[in-house]
Design a protein around this motif. Structure first.
Motif, PDB file in Angstrom:
ATOM      1  N   LEU A   1     -28.185  43.365 -66.268  1.00  0.00           N
ATOM      2  CA  LEU A   1     -27.609  44.558 -65.640  1.00  0.00           C
ATOM      3  C   LEU A   1     -28.110  44.745 -64.215  1.00  0.00           C
ATOM      4  CD1 LEU A   1     -27.934  46.942 -68.701  1.00  0.00           C
ATOM      5  CD2 LEU A   1     -25.960  45.555 -68.022  1.00  0.00           C
ATOM      6  N   VAL A   2     -29.114  43.965 -63.827  1.00  0.00           N
ATOM      7  CA  VAL A   2     -29.662  43.964 -62.474  1.00  0.00           C
ATOM      8  C   VAL A   2     -29.757  42.504 -62.056  1.00  0.00           C
ATOM      9  CG1 VAL A   2     -31.665  44.505 -61.047  1.00  0.00           C
ATOM     10  CG2 VAL A   2     -31.030  46.028 -62.909  1.00  0.00           C
ATOM     11  N   THR A   3     -29.088  42.166 -60.961  1.00  0.00           N
ATOM     12  CA  THR A   3     -29.097  40.778 -60.514  1.00  0.00           C
ATOM     13  C   THR A   3     -29.892  40.575 -59.242  1.00  0.00           C
ATOM     14  OG1 THR A   3     -27.070  41.088 -59.251  1.00  0.00           O
ATOM     15  CG2 THR A   3     -26.840  40.370 -61.548  1.00  0.00           C
ATOM     16  N   GLY A   4     -30.069  41.646 -58.468  1.00  0.00           N
ATOM     17  CA  GLY A   4     -30.804  41.532 -57.222  1.00  0.00           C
ATOM     18  C   GLY A   4     -29.959  41.059 -56.055  1.00  0.00           C
ATOM     19  N   ASP A   5     -28.680  40.760 -56.307  1.00  0.00           N
ATOM     20  CA  ASP A   5     -27.835  40.272 -55.216  1.00  0.00           C
ATOM     21  C   ASP A   5     -26.949  41.365 -54.619  1.00  0.00           C
ATOM     22  OD1 ASP A   5     -25.876  40.680 -57.106  1.00  0.00           O
ATOM     23  OD2 ASP A   5     -25.268  38.585 -57.260  1.00  0.00           O
ATOM     24  N   GLY A   6     -27.161  42.603 -55.022  1.00  0.00           N
ATOM     25  CA  GLY A   6     -26.373  43.711 -54.492  1.00  0.00           C
ATOM     26  C   GLY A   6     -25.067  43.930 -55.223  1.00  0.00           C
ATOM     27  N   ALA A   7     -24.723  43.026 -56.118  1.00  0.00           N
ATOM     28  CA  ALA A   7     -23.468  43.149 -56.858  1.00  0.00           C
ATOM     29  C   ALA A   7     -23.717  43.461 -58.326  1.00  0.00           C
ATOM     30  CB  ALA A   7     -22.672  41.847 -56.736  1.00  0.00           C
ATOM     31  N   GLU A   8     -24.896  43.988 -58.598  1.00  0.00           N
ATOM     32  CA  GLU A   8     -25.248  44.223 -59.995  1.00  0.00           C
ATOM     33  C   GLU A   8     -24.310  45.240 -60.641  1.00  0.00           C
ATOM     34  OE1 GLU A   8     -28.672  44.587 -58.281  1.00  0.00           O
ATOM     35  OE2 GLU A   8     -28.946  46.727 -58.257  1.00  0.00           O
ATOM     36  N   PRO A   9     -24.045  45.029 -61.928  1.00  0.00           N
ATOM     37  CA  PRO A   9     -23.167  45.959 -62.632  1.00  0.00           C
ATOM     38  C   PRO A   9     -23.782  47.338 -62.814  1.00  0.00           C
ATOM     39  CG  PRO A   9     -23.997  44.260 -64.119  1.00  0.00           C
ATOM     40  CD  PRO A   9     -24.463  43.906 -62.746  1.00  0.00           C
ATOM     41  N   GLY A  10     -25.086  47.425 -62.911  1.00  0.00           N
ATOM     42  CA  GLY A  10     -25.753  48.721 -63.042  1.00  0.00           C
ATOM     43  C   GLY A  10     -26.044  49.108 -64.473  1.00  0.00           C
ATOM     44  N   TYR A  11     -26.787  50.188 -64.596  1.00  0.00           N
ATOM     45  CA  TYR A  11     -27.163  50.691 -65.909  1.00  0.00           C
ATOM     46  C   TYR A  11     -27.466  52.173 -65.795  1.00  0.00           C
ATOM     47  CZ  TYR A  11     -32.022  50.165 -64.217  1.00  0.00           C
ATOM     48  OH  TYR A  11     -33.194  50.241 -63.505  1.00  0.00           O
ATOM     49  N   ARG A  12     -27.517  52.834 -66.936  1.00  0.00           N
ATOM     50  CA  ARG A  12     -27.842  54.257 -66.995  1.00  0.00           C
ATOM     51  C   ARG A  12     -29.082  54.431 -67.853  1.00  0.00           C
ATOM     52  NH1 ARG A  12     -23.018  57.911 -68.509  1.00  0.00           N
ATOM     53  NH2 ARG A  12     -22.660  57.593 -66.291  1.00  0.00           N
ATOM     54  N   LEU A  13     -29.970  55.315 -67.413  1.00  0.00           N
ATOM     55  CA  LEU A  13     -31.113  55.733 -68.228  1.00  0.00           C
ATOM     56  C   LEU A  13     -30.837  57.139 -68.719  1.00  0.00           C
ATOM     57  CD1 LEU A  13     -34.184  54.606 -66.085  1.00  0.00           C
ATOM     58  CD2 LEU A  13     -33.065  53.401 -67.970  1.00  0.00           C
ATOM     59  N   VAL A  14     -31.060  57.364 -70.007  1.00  0.00           N
ATOM     60  CA  VAL A  14     -30.865  58.686 -70.604  1.00  0.00           C
ATOM     61  C   VAL A  14     -32.145  59.058 -71.335  1.00  0.00           C
ATOM     62  CG1 VAL A  14     -29.559  60.032 -72.288  1.00  0.00           C
ATOM     63  CG2 VAL A  14     -28.382  58.315 -70.902  1.00  0.00           C
ATOM     64  N   ALA A  15     -32.605  60.278 -71.087  1.00  0.00           N
ATOM     65  CA  ALA A  15     -33.749  60.826 -71.816  1.00  0.00           C
ATOM     66  C   ALA A  15     -33.330  62.181 -72.359  1.00  0.00           C
ATOM     67  CB  ALA A  15     -34.956  60.959 -70.907  1.00  0.00           C
ATOM     68  N   ASN A  16     -33.146  62.266 -73.658  1.00  0.00           N
ATOM     69  CA  ASN A  16     -32.806  63.532 -74.304  1.00  0.00           C
ATOM     70  C   ASN A  16     -34.108  64.260 -74.627  1.00  0.00           C
ATOM     71  OD1 ASN A  16     -30.048  62.787 -74.350  1.00  0.00           O
ATOM     72  ND2 ASN A  16     -30.384  61.622 -76.221  1.00  0.00           N
ATOM     73  N   THR A  17     -34.205  65.512 -74.206  1.00  0.00           N
ATOM     74  CA  THR A  17     -35.428  66.274 -74.430  1.00  0.00           C
ATOM     75  C   THR A  17     -35.075  67.597 -75.093  1.00  0.00           C
ATOM     76  OG1 THR A  17     -36.474  65.265 -72.510  1.00  0.00           O
ATOM     77  CG2 THR A  17     -37.457  67.282 -73.325  1.00  0.00           C
ATOM     78  N   GLY A  18     -35.447  67.717 -76.358  1.00  0.00           N
ATOM     79  CA  GLY A  18     -35.180  68.937 -77.114  1.00  0.00           C
ATOM     80  C   GLY A  18     -33.878  68.864 -77.903  1.00  0.00           C
ATOM     81  N   PRO A  19     -33.739  69.735 -78.881  1.00  0.00           N
ATOM     82  CA  PRO A  19     -32.589  69.681 -79.783  1.00  0.00           C
ATOM     83  C   PRO A  19     -31.244  69.922 -79.100  1.00  0.00           C
ATOM     84  CG  PRO A  19     -33.976  71.597 -80.268  1.00  0.00           C
ATOM     85  CD  PRO A  19     -34.696  70.763 -79.255  1.00  0.00           C
ATOM     86  N   GLN A  20     -31.173  70.816 -78.121  1.00  0.00           N
ATOM     87  CA  GLN A  20     -29.897  71.062 -77.464  1.00  0.00           C
ATOM     88  C   GLN A  20     -29.453  69.870 -76.620  1.00  0.00           C
ATOM     89  OE1 GLN A  20     -30.013  74.868 -75.440  1.00  0.00           O
ATOM     90  NE2 GLN A  20     -29.124  75.837 -77.247  1.00  0.00           N
ATOM     91  N   ALA A  21     -30.386  69.025 -76.232  1.00  0.00           N
ATOM     92  CA  ALA A  21     -30.053  67.826 -75.468  1.00  0.00           C
ATOM     93  C   ALA A  21     -29.770  66.634 -76.376  1.00  0.00           C
ATOM     94  CB  ALA A  21     -31.182  67.485 -74.503  1.00  0.00           C
ATOM     95  N   GLY A  22     -29.956  66.806 -77.679  1.00  0.00           N
ATOM     96  CA  GLY A  22     -29.663  65.736 -78.619  1.00  0.00           C
ATOM     97  C   GLY A  22     -30.840  64.880 -79.014  1.00  0.00           C
ATOM     98  N   GLN A  23     -32.075  65.314 -78.719  1.00  0.00           N
ATOM     99  CA  GLN A  23     -33.236  64.530 -79.130  1.00  0.00           C
ATOM    100  C   GLN A  23     -33.411  64.661 -80.637  1.00  0.00           C
ATOM    101  OE1 GLN A  23     -37.039  65.651 -77.399  1.00  0.00           O
ATOM    102  NE2 GLN A  23     -38.006  63.760 -78.110  1.00  0.00           N
ATOM    103  N   THR A  24     -33.332  63.527 -81.334  1.00  0.00           N
ATOM    104  CA  THR A  24     -33.466  63.542 -82.788  1.00  0.00           C
ATOM    105  C   THR A  24     -34.770  62.910 -83.265  1.00  0.00           C
ATOM    106  OG1 THR A  24     -32.188  61.494 -82.973  1.00  0.00           O
ATOM    107  CG2 THR A  24     -30.972  63.575 -83.194  1.00  0.00           C
ATOM    108  N   VAL A  25     -35.351  62.013 -82.455  1.00  0.00           N
ATOM    109  CA  VAL A  25     -36.662  61.449 -82.763  1.00  0.00           C
ATOM    110  C   VAL A  25     -37.620  62.017 -81.725  1.00  0.00           C
ATOM    111  CG1 VAL A  25     -38.048  59.356 -82.963  1.00  0.00           C
ATOM    112  CG2 VAL A  25     -35.659  59.350 -83.733  1.00  0.00           C
ATOM    113  N   HIS A  26     -38.635  62.710 -82.190  1.00  0.00           N
ATOM    114  CA  HIS A  26     -39.543  63.411 -81.285  1.00  0.00           C
ATOM    115  C   HIS A  26     -40.713  62.524 -80.869  1.00  0.00           C
ATOM    116  CE1 HIS A  26     -37.126  66.958 -81.512  1.00  0.00           C
ATOM    117  NE2 HIS A  26     -37.032  66.716 -82.797  1.00  0.00           N
ATOM    118  N   HIS A  27     -40.334  61.449 -80.211  1.00  0.00           N
ATOM    119  CA  HIS A  27     -41.235  60.492 -79.561  1.00  0.00           C
ATOM    120  C   HIS A  27     -40.449  60.075 -78.322  1.00  0.00           C
ATOM    121  CE1 HIS A  27     -44.222  56.972 -79.971  1.00  0.00           C
ATOM    122  NE2 HIS A  27     -43.546  56.723 -78.843  1.00  0.00           N
ATOM    123  N   VAL A  28     -41.027  60.239 -77.142  1.00  0.00           N
ATOM    124  CA  VAL A  28     -40.322  59.950 -75.898  1.00  0.00           C
ATOM    125  C   VAL A  28     -39.619  58.603 -75.983  1.00  0.00           C
ATOM    126  CG1 VAL A  28     -40.615  59.398 -73.452  1.00  0.00           C
ATOM    127  CG2 VAL A  28     -41.935  61.242 -74.460  1.00  0.00           C
TER     128      VAL A  28
END
Length: 119
Positions: free
Chosen positions: A77-104
């Motif tokens: 997802l990262v190639t270093g050549d400037g044409a990388e497809p990219g990626y998303r990081l998601v961190a759900n924190t708390g029940p309203q955000a959808g955190q179901t396992v309470h370990h970061v």
């Protein structure tokens, strides 16, 4: 924590499809993937939320983010050549955000177009 699913994975009590392990971070494939690449990156030490981790050990939070980037690179997802497809990081924190396992954990998502807003 004996009742924490992710702590049990770190300890090897529960199998995981591990893609990266360092002395402080573990990354493994999500069992219910929401994208072609869906990997969870966790600190090996238990912290319930990202805020708790940021307060207790900011350097470890940095290691988790660096681990997520290493996974993205490893997964193409990262190639270093400037044409990388990219990626998303998601961190759900708390029940309203959808955190179901309470370990970061950070979700590393990629391999397809990801719309916005996410939901």
């Amino acid at each position: 924590m004996s009742d924490c699913l992710f702590c049990r994975m770190v300890d090897g009590e529960i199998p995981a499809d591990v893609v990266l392990r360092t002395d402080r971070v573990l990354a493994f494939r999500d069992i219910n993937p929401q994208a072609p690449t869906h990997v969870l990156v966790i600190p090996q030490a238990h912290h319930a939320t990202i805020g708790a981790l940021a307060e207790a050990d900011p350097a470890l939070l940095g290691d988790v983010v660096a681990g997520a980037h290493a996974v993205a690179r490893q997964e193409g997802l990262v190639t270093g050549d400037g044409a990388e497809p990219g990626y998303r990081l998601v961190a759900n924190t708390g029940p309203q955000a959808g955190q179901t396992v309470h370990h970061v954990h950070l979700h590393v998502l990629g391999g397809r177009g990801l719309g916005w807003p996410p939901g």
